[in-house]
Design an enzyme around this catalytic site. Structure first.
Site, PDB file in Angstrom:
ATOM      1  CG  ASP A 249      -2.082  -0.955   1.102  1.00  0.00           C
ATOM      2  OD1 ASP A 249      -2.356  -1.384  -0.029  1.00  0.00           O
ATOM      3  OD2 ASP A 249      -2.702  -1.284   2.130  1.00  0.00           O
ATOM      4  CE  LYS A 271      -7.687   0.109  -3.187  1.00  0.00           C
ATOM      5  NZ  LYS A 271      -8.880  -0.555  -2.627  1.00  0.00           N
ATOM      6  CG  MET A 384      -8.562   6.708   6.185  1.00  0.00           C
ATOM      7  SD  MET A 384      -9.365   5.375   5.272  1.00  0.00           S
ATOM      8  CE  MET A 384     -10.068   4.402   6.609  1.00  0.00           C
TER       9      MET A 384
END
Length: 472
Positions: A249, A271, A384
């Site tokens: 990632d 991502k 997040m």
């Protein structure tokens, strides 16, 4: 990296040294471990150098170095314990075409000699580019203590067996054989019967590996932790060392990627919120394809793969393909963030639970039980949550949360560039915007850094004391 590390083959080649005192002795003790032809120029050599010359270990010329004396030398050492003489002979050696090392003179040297851990034929070189020789010696000492003395004999015996081991297919089969030898079978045999037992064990071990079926492909879903390589688990390190393919990632740090096997295929499937995006179906396809090819795959995720890591979707994909998998947990970012501010996620008398929340989901900003989160004493780790901060702030205030509720935002938790913003719910925005965080950030609702919390308590007590004095 200013000095590129290499291992130079000195067998049969010429090495020249100028000097006959302590500096020369220190270098010669190391150089004489090689198979080089060593020539020493010294008008007054130490007795130990004279003895080595008498034993035929080196050639001794009893005069100062002159023009042409370093011709055809692979390496030259200026070790005269005299800066002016070192500068003179170094200039002569450079003119003769030799690579020059001036003892204790980094800027005058074309190469440096590292600290060495010797388990011949295994050699470990440690260099700090002259910045910290004491640190290099400390690392050497630690490695000397950790590495088994039998490592050298195992490597020497293994070298004679390499052609026979070529009967195994290249790649994974050979690596498994040698890993089995060095990790288990070799040390056991040496302890039981010395080098003879090791040689016998190699034949038996090769037969075992030749007759066993090929290792099937497998994927390990590995948590890389919050970013500090020291927080990586031993099991994660072993998985990276064995991996044929690493699918990683965006938030996995370069320092952790460096721990993967050099020959491993590295696939970036990062991502980025509102930015570059690798579809989940494509990630699943990468995993399934490489496992089907018989590879040992590491799916490397930041933090812990079981916390907001889309782990279930990837497990379902490999399960549907009939493939094997395992999970290697990691330290989640919330744990690293709360450790950075010296706090605990739970505390008696304050909160009996802690929530792990996401700031946004596939549909946008994530919704939660805001009314419950707004009650006093609640603690939540919001992943997040940076872009969702204004939304979270609004929802909590709307449901009656105390505007003075502490909120701490930790960017790049556990990493060298970590930053902390301590604020309140009422000031979360614009404080977060003004901080201009651009790295991954953890939002801790209901927690302040311990120092800030103590300072707030002290200020409160001081206010109480003043009020009492005024009343009196």
């Amino acid at each position: 990296m200013q000095h590129f590390p290499i291992f130079l083959n000195l067998a049969g080649r010429r090495v020249v040294l100028s000097g006959g005192g302590e500096a020369a002795l220190a270098k010669l003790r190391l150089i004489l471990k090689s198979e080089a032809h060593v020539t020493v120029f010294a008008a007054a050599p130490a007795s130990e150098i004279r003895d080595w010359a008498a034993q035929g270990k080196l050639r001794l010329v009893r005069r100062a170095l002159d023009h042409g004396d370093a011709l055809c030398a692979a390496l030259f050492y200026a070790a005269n314990d005299d800066d002016a003489e070192d500068a003179r002979v170094a200039a002569l050696a450079r003119a003769d075409g030799a690579l020059v090392n001036m003892v204790d003179n980094l800027h005058g040297s074309q190469f440096i000699t590292p600290a060495i851990v010797d388990r011949d034929p295994v050699t470990i070189a440690i260099g700090t580019e002259g910045a910290a020789p004491v640190l290099a010696r400390q690392i050497k000492r630690e490695l000397e203590e950790r590495l088994s003395p039998v490592l050298g004999p195992l490597a020497r015996i293994g070298k004679t067996f390499r052609k026979m081991a070529d009967a195994l297919p290249m790649g994974r089969a050979r690596r498994d054989f040698w890993a089995d030898y060095y990790d288990q079978a070799g040390p056991r045999a040496h302890a039981a019967g010395g080098e003879t037992a090791v040689r016998e064990t190699l034949d038996t071990l090769l037969t075992k590996h030749l007759t066993r079926t090929a290792r099937e492909g497998h994927v390990a879903f590995v948590g890389s932790g919050p970013g500090d390589p020291d927080l990586l688990t031993m099991k994660a390190r072993r998985a990276l060392d064995e991996a044929d393919v690493v699918i990683f990632d965006r938030l996995v740090t370069p320092e952790i990627l460096e721990l993967a096997r050099r020959e491993a295929l590295m696939i970036d499937v990062g991502k980025e919120g509102f930015g570059r995006h690798t579809p989940q179906d494509e990630i699943n396809a990468h995993i399934v394809r490489h496992v089907a090819d018989g590879h040992q795959v590491v799916r490397l995720k930041s933090g812990d793969p079981t916390v907001f890591g889309r782990l279930d979707e990837e497990i379902e994909a490999v399960t549907a393909a009939g493939q094997s998998w395992s999970i290697v947990p990691g330290i989640t970012s919330a744990s690293a963030a709360v450790a950075s501010i010296g706090q605990s996620l739970t505390r008696r008398g304050r909160n009996a639970n802690v929530r792990f929340l996401t700031g946004h989901d596939m549909k946008g900003f994530a919704d939660h039980d805001w009314a419950d989160l707004a009650t006093p004493g609640q603690v939540a780790a919001i992943y997040m949550g940076k872009r969702a901060a204004r939304f979270i702030q609004g929802r909590l205030l709307m449901h009656g949360a105390d505007p003075e509720t502490p909120v701490t935002v930790i960017e790049n938790a556990s990493r060298p560039n970590e930053r902390t913003l301590a604020t309140t719910l009422a000031e979360l925005e614009p404080a977060l915007t003004n901080a201009a965080f651009d790295g991954p950030a953890m939002v801790l609702l209901g927690l302040a850094p311990r120092q800030a919390e103590s300072r707030h308590t002290s200020e409160t007590l001081q206010t109480v004391d003043i009020s009492i004095e005024e009343a009196l």
